[in-house]
Write an enzyme that holds these catalytic residues in place. Structure first.
Site, mmCIF file in Angstrom:
data_model
loop_
_atom_site.group_PDB
_atom_site.id
_atom_site.type_symbol
_atom_site.label_atom_id
_atom_site.label_comp_id
_atom_site.label_asym_id
_atom_site.label_seq_id
_atom_site.Cartn_x
_atom_site.Cartn_y
_atom_site.Cartn_z
ATOM 1 C CG HIS A 282 -1.990 0.869 1.110
ATOM 2 N ND1 HIS A 282 -2.361 1.526 0.142
ATOM 3 C CD2 HIS A 282 -3.087 1.230 2.255
ATOM 4 C CE1 HIS A 282 -3.352 2.522 0.379
ATOM 5 N NE2 HIS A 282 -3.745 2.251 1.656
ATOM 6 C CG HIS A 321 -3.410 1.959 -9.682
ATOM 7 N ND1 HIS A 321 -4.734 1.598 -9.540
ATOM 8 C CD2 HIS A 321 -2.790 2.707 -8.547
ATOM 9 C CE1 HIS A 321 -4.731 2.250 -8.252
ATOM 10 N NE2 HIS A 321 -3.797 2.839 -7.826
ATOM 11 C CG ASP A 377 3.828 4.864 -4.926
ATOM 12 O OD1 ASP A 377 3.778 5.857 -4.195
ATOM 13 O OD2 ASP A 377 2.939 3.904 -4.776
HETATM 14 N N1 CMC Z 1 5.700 -4.527 -13.987
HETATM 15 C C1 CMC Z 1 5.759 -5.729 -15.133
HETATM 16 N N2 CMC Z 1 4.789 -6.375 -15.218
HETATM 17 C C2 CMC Z 1 3.709 -6.073 -14.588
HETATM 18 C C3 CMC Z 1 3.548 -4.872 -13.717
HETATM 19 C C4 CMC Z 1 4.796 -4.453 -13.510
HETATM 20 N N3 CMC Z 1 4.795 -3.267 -12.658
HETATM 21 N N4 CMC Z 1 2.292 -4.682 -13.065
HETATM 22 C C5 CMC Z 1 1.647 -5.819 -13.658
HETATM 23 N N5 CMC Z 1 2.183 -6.560 -14.647
HETATM 24 C C6 CMC Z 1 1.786 -7.693 -15.645
HETATM 25 C C7 CMC Z 1 1.516 -8.716 -14.661
HETATM 26 O O1 CMC Z 1 2.854 -9.630 -14.551
HETATM 27 C C8 CMC Z 1 0.562 -9.438 -15.542
HETATM 28 O O2 CMC Z 1 0.907 -9.950 -16.704
HETATM 29 P P1 CMC Z 1 0.398 -11.391 -17.242
HETATM 30 O O3 CMC Z 1 -0.848 -11.097 -17.695
HETATM 31 O O4 CMC Z 1 1.388 -11.610 -18.529
HETATM 32 O O5 CMC Z 1 0.551 -12.198 -16.190
HETATM 33 C C9 CMC Z 1 -0.482 -8.278 -15.890
HETATM 34 O O6 CMC Z 1 0.684 -7.184 -15.784
HETATM 35 C C10 CMC Z 1 -1.474 -7.793 -14.923
HETATM 36 O O7 CMC Z 1 -0.915 -7.703 -13.601
HETATM 37 P P2 CMC Z 1 -1.543 -7.883 -12.283
HETATM 38 O O8 CMC Z 1 -0.718 -8.307 -11.239
HETATM 39 O O9 CMC Z 1 -2.927 -8.962 -12.477
HETATM 40 O O10 CMC Z 1 -2.522 -6.651 -11.871
HETATM 41 P P3 CMC Z 1 -3.013 -6.140 -10.736
HETATM 42 O O11 CMC Z 1 -4.105 -5.131 -10.797
HETATM 43 O O12 CMC Z 1 -3.181 -7.279 -9.650
HETATM 44 O O13 CMC Z 1 -1.668 -5.549 -10.003
HETATM 45 C C11 CMC Z 1 -0.238 -3.848 -9.319
HETATM 46 C C12 CMC Z 1 -1.482 -3.978 -9.767
HETATM 47 C C13 CMC Z 1 -0.292 -2.375 -8.709
HETATM 48 C C14 CMC Z 1 -0.162 -4.454 -7.714
HETATM 49 C C15 CMC Z 1 0.743 -4.269 -10.088
HETATM 50 O O14 CMC Z 1 0.599 -3.377 -11.289
HETATM 51 C C16 CMC Z 1 2.305 -3.942 -9.776
HETATM 52 O O15 CMC Z 1 2.673 -4.910 -8.964
HETATM 53 N N6 CMC Z 1 3.243 -2.723 -9.662
HETATM 54 C C17 CMC Z 1 4.068 -2.417 -9.160
HETATM 55 C C18 CMC Z 1 4.027 -1.824 -7.845
HETATM 56 C C19 CMC Z 1 3.580 -0.612 -7.879
HETATM 57 O O16 CMC Z 1 3.927 0.396 -8.347
HETATM 58 N N7 CMC Z 1 2.683 -0.271 -6.899
HETATM 59 C C20 CMC Z 1 1.920 0.899 -6.414
HETATM 60 C C21 CMC Z 1 0.582 1.061 -6.795
HETATM 61 S S1 CMC Z 1 0.102 2.844 -6.753
HETATM 62 C C22 CMC Z 1 -0.294 3.141 -5.176
HETATM 63 C C23 CMC Z 1 -1.558 3.329 -4.584
HETATM 64 O O17 CMC Z 1 -2.362 3.864 -5.176
HETATM 65 O O18 CMC Z 1 -1.766 2.514 -3.821
#
Ligand code: CMC
Length: 443
Positions: A282, A321, A377
């Protein structure tokens, strides 16, 4: 309403357009459930039973992936279009033209203040920035290397012991004064936690300074008689506070609402929000961005790093995100704040790597197909580092800005007649009806 009754009347299933028709294949019975604002009430499902003794159908939704827990008029997000609005006002306009305190007023009251209202609000907050002297004593009790977020969490909860009247949460006036106190004292507690972790004497609030200027003074003032904040830094941090002020039903807002639903005092509820924000999923992502940039080390290493991300070896932190499938609107605004801070404090050498990462990622099919854009971020950590903040302070800064949003969510929940104590159901998967075995008979 179910149509069981209708069925018995021989009416069949009604087909009103704003309803959902469900056939329970276990019984062959049909039900009609109203759709309101694109939702059905989960409690309606309880009418779907195999017999009278049946508990009824529940919805199963770990992590609230598709459950609206409240009606809310605080913050609107359209993740597909990249829209964020507080009380209907676009974040871009607020970041450009407003101040954090004005935005806090907007979130709490639902309307922008008049000139007089803003003056009064600012006056109240300015004159509640002091904390009881005993707060210094318990701050002193933390280990010198304790995480400032842990200190903030504990000291926010501790405030409830100084204001026992805050327990009267049904009293509007009592609620209001705690709102003022929390917004006012959060920077003081945050700065005290920072000074403690640095082994520096605490700096008392300076009521001549504005909200952010005073916070900077409490953080950084040394021997000078009067701290003069750099207006560019002051404005940049003010914008960051605006950008972080609310984000509808995120993990910490949900924690505040859930704990607050027990009708505990707001200090305890907000402390729960701080605890939730402490987690790396978070409030901790900006810290991870910085660690990543340090690891990449040089711009020339960016293509290799991106190749590793595409092979699934690691994630590009600060990208992607759960809600935004477009450019995070906060990330766009933060760029201006970033440039202003760098102009005032000198450029962070990691910026070159960040820019190169962004450039390559935005052109690359892997990121385009998955709709991965920079989030808030991606640059906030660089700004905080340029301000001279240690990484442990990043979530603390987030918490200061988010306090007004948590309070707006808490007030909305407290005054919402539909809300009760938050208490989810479970699908029990454990053993049943076992006989106790005395210790000496267990193998
Ligand atoms: N780098 C590389 N690949 C990614 C990333 C990333 N940062 N984020 C998502 N993907 C890929 C993921 O591997 C998946 O690929 P595939 O379909 O081939 O398996 C696809 O994109 C969908 O990802 P997901 O994990 O299902 O997406 P999610 O909505 O569950 O996750 C997230 C969202 C923010 C947790 C994720 O994008 C992530 O880990 N980002 C990096 C951490 C980050 O910057 N977090 C801050 C969020 S903003 C602060 C807030 O508002 O709280």
């Amino acid at each position: 309403m179910t149509t069981e009754a209708r069925q018995e009347d021989g009416g069949g299933v009604a087909t009103s357009p704003e309803t959902l028709s469900i056939t329970d294949n276990r019984t062959g019975k049909q039900y009609e459930i109203p759709i309101e604002d694109g939702t059905i009430r989960a409690t309606e499902l309880r009418n779907i039973k195999v017999d009278e003794d049946d508990f009824g159908v529940m919805s199963y939704d770990p992590a609230f992936m598709n459950t609206a827990s409240t009606r809310s008029a605080v913050t609107f997000i359209d993740g597909e279009k990249g829209i964020l609005e507080y009380r209907g006002y676009p974040i871009e306009q607020l970041a450009e033209q407003s101040t954090y305190l004005e935005v806090a007023y907007l979130l709490i009251h639902g309307e922008l203040p008049s000139k007089d209202q803003l003056e009064e609000w600012t006056h109240h907050i300015t004159y509640h920035t002091y904390v009881h002297e005993n707060v210094k004593e318990f701050m002193h009790g933390f280990r010198y290397d304790g995480h400032p977020m842990g200190m903030l969490e504990a000291s926010v909860a501790g405030l409830s012991t100084f204001y026992p009247e805050a327990a009267a949460i049904k009293d509007e006036d009592v609620r209001y004064i705690q709102v003022i106190r929390l917004i006012a004292k959060m920077p003081t507690l945050a700065a005290f936690a920072y000074r403690h972790s640095r082994g520096l004497p605490y700096v008392y609030p300076d009521n001549d300074l504005r909200y952010v200027g005073n916070f900077l003074s409490m953080l950084f003032r040394m021997t000078e008689l009067k701290y003069e904040p750099d207006p560019r830094v002051e404005r940049a941090l003010d914008i960051l506070f605006i950008l972080h002020a609310d984000h509808e039903q995120n993990c910490s807002a949900n924690a505040v609402r859930s704990v607050g639903s027990s009708q505990v005092d707001p200090y305890s509820a907000i402390a729960a929000g701080v605890a939730a924000l402490y987690g790396p999923l978070h409030g901790g992502a900006n810290e991870q961005v910085l660690r990543m940039l340090h690891r990449i080390e040089r711009k020339e290493n960016v293509p290799d790093f991106i190749a590793g991300v595409k092979e699934g070896k690691e994630r590009l932190m600060g990208f992607g995100h759960r809600i935004y499938k477009n450019y995070d609107p906060r990330a766009k605004i933060i760029k201006q704040a970033r440039d202003d801070v760098f102009e005032a404090m000198g450029t962070n050498p990691l910026l070159e790597i960040a820019l190169e990462l962004e450039r390559i990622a935005l052109e690359d099919d892997y990121f385009i197909e998955r709709k991965l854009y920079p989030n808030v971020d991606f640059y906030s950590g660089l700004i905080y580092e340029a301000l001279g903040m240690p990484v442990e302070m990043f979530p603390v800064l987030f918490a200061i800005g988010r306090t007004s949003g948590w309070l707006a969510q808490w007030l909305e929940m407290i005054t919402d007649s539909e809300q009760k104590i938050a208490r989810p159901r479970q699908v029990y998967t454990g053993e049943r009806g076992r006989d106790y075995v005395p210790l000496e008979k267990r193998s």
